[in-house]
Design a protein around this motif. Sequence first.
Motif, PDB file in Angstrom:
ATOM      1  N   CYS A  41      12.603 -31.655 -10.739  1.00  0.00           N
ATOM      2  CA  CYS A  41      12.305 -32.109  -9.556  1.00  0.00           C
ATOM      3  C   CYS A  41      12.480 -33.737  -9.644  1.00  0.00           C
ATOM      4  O   CYS A  41      12.769 -34.307  -8.527  1.00  0.00           O
ATOM      5  N   ILE A  42      12.500 -34.187 -10.675  1.00  0.00           N
ATOM      6  CA  ILE A  42      12.534 -35.648 -10.691  1.00  0.00           C
ATOM      7  C   ILE A  42      13.815 -36.158 -11.595  1.00  0.00           C
ATOM      8  O   ILE A  42      14.274 -37.236 -12.070  1.00  0.00           O
ATOM      9  N   GLU A  74       4.833 -33.750 -11.957  1.00  0.00           N
ATOM     10  CA  GLU A  74       3.315 -33.331 -12.603  1.00  0.00           C
ATOM     11  C   GLU A  74       2.933 -32.122 -12.995  1.00  0.00           C
ATOM     12  O   GLU A  74       2.079 -31.668 -13.582  1.00  0.00           O
ATOM     13  N   SER A  98      17.746 -33.472  -6.073  1.00  0.00           N
ATOM     14  CA  SER A  98      17.417 -33.313  -7.407  1.00  0.00           C
ATOM     15  C   SER A  98      18.056 -32.142  -8.075  1.00  0.00           C
ATOM     16  O   SER A  98      18.648 -31.397  -7.296  1.00  0.00           O
ATOM     17  N   CYS A 105       5.066 -29.789  -7.234  1.00  0.00           N
ATOM     18  CA  CYS A 105       4.554 -31.168  -6.737  1.00  0.00           C
ATOM     19  C   CYS A 105       5.510 -31.738  -6.249  1.00  0.00           C
ATOM     20  O   CYS A 105       5.447 -32.753  -5.441  1.00  0.00           O
ATOM     21  N   GLU A 106       6.859 -31.741  -6.952  1.00  0.00           N
ATOM     22  CA  GLU A 106       8.126 -32.610  -6.573  1.00  0.00           C
ATOM     23  C   GLU A 106       8.002 -33.963  -7.210  1.00  0.00           C
ATOM     24  O   GLU A 106       8.659 -34.881  -6.526  1.00  0.00           O
ATOM     25  N   VAL A 107       6.953 -34.344  -7.665  1.00  0.00           N
ATOM     26  CA  VAL A 107       6.791 -35.623  -8.521  1.00  0.00           C
ATOM     27  C   VAL A 107       6.595 -35.558 -10.034  1.00  0.00           C
ATOM     28  O   VAL A 107       6.400 -36.434 -10.898  1.00  0.00           O
TER      29      VAL A 107
END
Length: 170
Positions: A64-65, A48, A26, A44-46
């Motif tokens: 992160c995404i 959010e 990432s 969160c690594e998603v």
Amino acid sequence: MSKQYKLVRCTINGKQVEKMIDVRASLTDMLRDDYRLTSVKKGCEVGECGACNVLINGECFNSCIYLAIWADGKEILTLEGLAGPNGEISDIQQAFIDEAAVQCGFCTPGFIMSAAEILESGREYTDDEIRKLMSGHLCRCTGYENIFRAVKKTMLRRLGKHAEADQILT
């Protein structure tokens, strides 16, 4: 080099860089691990929480995404890049301090990067617009109002509306 790695050339905080990057990494990982830009937080690594927000070609993204290889040819700005030539902090960073919009501080860099995008537009936003534009973040400490005031006061000051900014209660 195997197909697992790709050369990424980009500009980070005004400096041109290039590095072989794992195609699965990432942008958060690249910025933190390869360039030690620790203002980019792993939350969160998603996508959010907003703790990893950076500006890519002037637009805020959850790093992160965002794959590091997508940064090829792009201009990346992190909180470290907001500092002046002698290390002085930016007006929005000072506003966060003045408005006590920082508590534990984990989410602060991401909030400030979102605010930087908003402020760079040079336009005046309504309170509802500011709240909506800053809504992609999670903070467990501040209650958001101090953050809102920091952004609004900085916006008004940049627009030359110092008297209006000074009327907003701290």
